[in-house]
Design a protein around this motif. Structure first.
Motif, short mmCIF file in Angstrom:
data_model
loop_
_atom_site.label_atom_id
_atom_site.label_comp_id
_atom_site.label_asym_id
_atom_site.label_seq_id
_atom_site.Cartn_x
_atom_site.Cartn_y
_atom_site.Cartn_z
N LEU A 249 0.84 -1.20 0.00
CA LEU A 249 0.00 0.00 0.00
C LEU A 249 0.88 1.25 0.00
N PRO A 250 0.31 2.39 -0.39
CA PRO A 250 1.05 3.65 -0.26
C PRO A 250 1.53 3.82 1.18
N ASN A 251 2.75 4.35 1.32
CA ASN A 251 3.37 4.57 2.63
C ASN A 251 3.95 3.35 3.30
N ALA A 252 3.89 2.20 2.64
CA ALA A 252 4.50 1.01 3.24
C ALA A 252 6.01 1.19 3.35
N GLY A 253 6.57 2.06 2.51
CA GLY A 253 8.01 2.30 2.54
C GLY A 253 8.72 1.73 1.32
N LYS A 254 8.00 1.55 0.23
CA LYS A 254 8.58 0.94 -0.97
C LYS A 254 9.72 1.78 -1.53
N SER A 255 9.46 3.07 -1.72
CA SER A 255 10.51 3.94 -2.29
C SER A 255 11.71 4.03 -1.35
N THR A 256 11.42 4.11 -0.06
CA THR A 256 12.51 4.19 0.92
C THR A 256 13.36 2.92 0.88
N LEU A 257 12.70 1.79 0.75
CA LEU A 257 13.42 0.52 0.69
C LEU A 257 14.33 0.47 -0.54
N LEU B 229 7.72 -7.18 6.77
CA LEU B 229 7.16 -6.10 7.59
C LEU B 229 8.21 -5.01 7.73
N ASN B 230 7.81 -3.77 7.49
CA ASN B 230 8.75 -2.64 7.53
C ASN B 230 8.45 -1.73 8.73
N LYS B 231 9.41 -0.89 9.04
CA LYS B 231 9.33 0.12 10.12
C LYS B 231 9.41 -0.52 11.51
N LEU B 232 10.19 -1.59 11.60
CA LEU B 232 10.36 -2.25 12.90
C LEU B 232 11.12 -1.38 13.89
N ASP B 233 11.65 -0.23 13.41
CA ASP B 233 12.34 0.69 14.33
C ASP B 233 11.35 1.48 15.18
N LEU B 234 10.10 1.54 14.75
CA LEU B 234 9.12 2.33 15.51
C LEU B 234 8.87 1.66 16.86
N PRO B 235 8.63 2.49 17.88
CA PRO B 235 8.42 1.91 19.22
C PRO B 235 7.08 1.17 19.30
N ILE C 226 12.04 -5.81 8.92
CA ILE C 226 13.10 -4.88 8.53
C ILE C 226 12.77 -3.45 8.95
N SER C 227 13.77 -2.60 8.84
CA SER C 227 13.53 -1.16 8.86
C SER C 227 14.29 -0.56 7.69
N ALA C 228 13.56 -0.06 6.71
CA ALA C 228 14.22 0.56 5.56
C ALA C 228 14.96 1.81 6.01
N LEU C 229 14.51 2.39 7.13
CA LEU C 229 15.11 3.62 7.64
C LEU C 229 16.46 3.37 8.32
N THR C 230 16.54 2.36 9.19
CA THR C 230 17.79 2.11 9.91
C THR C 230 18.66 1.07 9.22
N1 LIG Z 1 10.12 4.88 10.93
C1 LIG Z 1 10.21 4.45 9.67
N2 LIG Z 1 9.68 5.17 8.66
C2 LIG Z 1 9.80 4.70 7.39
C3 LIG Z 1 10.48 3.48 7.12
N3 LIG Z 1 10.42 3.28 5.79
C4 LIG Z 1 9.74 4.33 5.25
N4 LIG Z 1 9.36 5.18 6.23
C5 LIG Z 1 8.60 6.42 6.07
O1 LIG Z 1 7.30 6.11 5.59
C6 LIG Z 1 6.85 7.11 4.67
C7 LIG Z 1 6.45 6.47 3.35
O2 LIG Z 1 7.58 5.92 2.74
P1 LIG Z 1 7.69 5.74 1.17
O3 LIG Z 1 8.98 5.04 0.91
O4 LIG Z 1 7.45 7.00 0.46
O5 LIG Z 1 6.48 4.74 0.93
P2 LIG Z 1 5.85 4.22 -0.46
O6 LIG Z 1 4.62 5.00 -0.67
O7 LIG Z 1 5.55 2.78 -0.20
O8 LIG Z 1 6.88 4.41 -1.52
C8 LIG Z 1 7.96 8.10 4.54
O9 LIG Z 1 7.71 9.18 5.41
C9 LIG Z 1 9.19 7.33 5.01
O10 LIG Z 1 10.17 8.16 5.58
C10 LIG Z 1 11.05 2.75 8.23
O11 LIG Z 1 11.65 1.69 8.10
N5 LIG Z 1 10.88 3.28 9.46
#
Ligand SMILES: Nc1nc2c(ncn2[C@@H]2O[C@H](COP(=O)(O)OP(=O)(O)O)[C@@H](O)[C@H]2O)c(=O)[nH]1
Ligand SMILES: [Mg+2]
Length: 333
Positions: free
Chosen positions: A167-175, A282-288, A309-313
């Motif tokens: 879904l949007p915001n899952a973190g695809k682009s960040t990954l 599953l993404n964003k495992l860094d969140l509390p 995973i955490s695409a961020l960390t």
């Molecule tokens: N805390 C956290 N935020 C993340 C992570 N990956 C992506 N985000 C945030 O989630 C939001 C959506 O990410 P984006 O890559 O644009 O999602 P997309 O719509 O699937 O491409 C952005 O604000 C990212 O910074 C993660 O692993 N941890």
């Protein structure tokens, strides 16, 4: 929608060796005749396609290629050795363009095609060759012909090996940004608010592979809601899928809701899409405070392995890459 990988390289064929200027010198033959051998031919530059290559990534590190020169001729009519040819391996589908004129030289469509793009220079003739009945002591030999140089623009339509869905915001682009070492540009891409991301992922242990995300996947995407349908077509060509889910969006009462929503969209668009091998992540495992939701998800999906995973960390990304490589290898055409 076209993904294009590009590289500019310079290739140079080998020079021909010099012909030799020499006369026989032996005891009791005071005025020996000419005995200079010919120079060897310079090496050719050969392009060849192999299914082992999937991108033009290698040319970020090496851009100049030169085949070996032919060796010079020697006395006693010894011919110089030919210079070794140099073969450059390319992925099938590479367009070879003259970078100076923009002309297409060759479209290397198939696997295991070979094409001699530059011939090595001819070796020069030694003075032995110039001996005639009237000219018994030729005091000259030919120089070798120099090799040629050309600058090539290589272009490859990239097919993504891996499609990232979610879904949007899952973190695809960040990954994609986190795991890729090159971000090829996307050519001929009409302006919309949604842009797919593309990345070439390099590991130490395997051929680079290409990942692309599929933006705009939401409920109803297969009917045209949210523009996702434009991109769904693109995953038809990928070999495997990574299904990415934002752990913080998991509803403990219906943990697989998102996961099913996306898979349902794939089925509705084309049943074959959901049959592709899928790695669930599953993404964003860094969140509390998200650990609990992750575990609930894992037990709800039962025997299917889930990566955290955490695409961020960067947490878990090495493991994800190695799983992708394994799955690609076991799904090689
Ligand atoms: N805390 C956290 N935020 C993340 C992570 N990956 C992506 N985000 C945030 O989630 C939001 C959506 O990410 P984006 O890559 O644009 O999602 P997309 O719509 O699937 O491409 C952005 O604000 C990212 O910074 C993660 O692993 N941890
Ligand atoms: Mg995105």
């Amino acid at each position: 929608m076209k993904f294009i990988d590009e590289a500019i390289i310079t290739v140079q064929s080998g020079d021909g060796g010099k012909g030799c200027l020499s006369f026989r010198r032996e005891k009791f033959i005071p005025r020996g005749g000419p005995d200079g051998g010919d120079g060897g031919k310079g090496g050719d530059i050969i392009l060849s396609t192999t299914s082992r290559k999937r991108t033009l990534y290698q040319f970020r590190f090496q851009r100049h290629f030169k085949a070996k020169n032919g060796e010079h001729g020697q006395g006693k009519k010894k011919t110089g050795k030919n210079g070794l040819n140099l073969t450059i391996e390319l992925p099938p589908g590479t367009l070879v363009i003259d970078a100076d004129t923009g002309h297409l030289i060759k479209d290397l469509v198939d696997t295991d095609e070979t094409f001699v793009i530059l011939k090595g220079g001819r070796g020069g003739q030694g003075n032995t060759r110039f001996k005639t009945s009237t000219h018994r002591t030729p005091r000259f030999a030919q120089p070798g012909e120099p090799g040629e140089t050309i600058t090539l623009k290589l272009e490859l339509k990239l097919l993504a090996d891996v499609g990232i869905i979610g879904l949007p915001n899952a973190g695809k682009s960040t990954l994609i940004a986190a795991i890729s070492s090159a971000r090829p540009k996307i050519a001929n891409y009409p302006f919309t608010t949604l842009t797919p991301s593309l990345g070439v992922v390099q590991t130490d242990w395997a051929e680079p592979f290409v990942v692309a995300d599929i933006p705009g996947l939401i409920k109803g995407a297969h009917q045209g809601t949210g523009l996702g349908i434009k991109f769904l077509r693109h995953i038809e060509r990928t070999r495997i899928l990574v299904h990415l889910i934002d752990v913080s969006s998991i509803d403990p009462d219906d943990p697989l809701h998102e996961y099913h929503t996306i898979n349902q969209e794939l089925v509705m668009y084309d049943e074959k899409l959901v049959q592709k091998p899928q790695i669930v992540v599953l993404n964003k495992l860094d969140l509390p405070g998200v650990r609990k939701a992750a575990e609930i998800f894992q037990s709800a999906i039962k025997d299917k392995e889930v990566l955290f995973i955490s695409a961020l960390t960067g947490q878990g990304l090495e493991q994800l890459k190695s799983q992708i490589v394994q799955l690609l290898d076991s799904n090689d055409e």
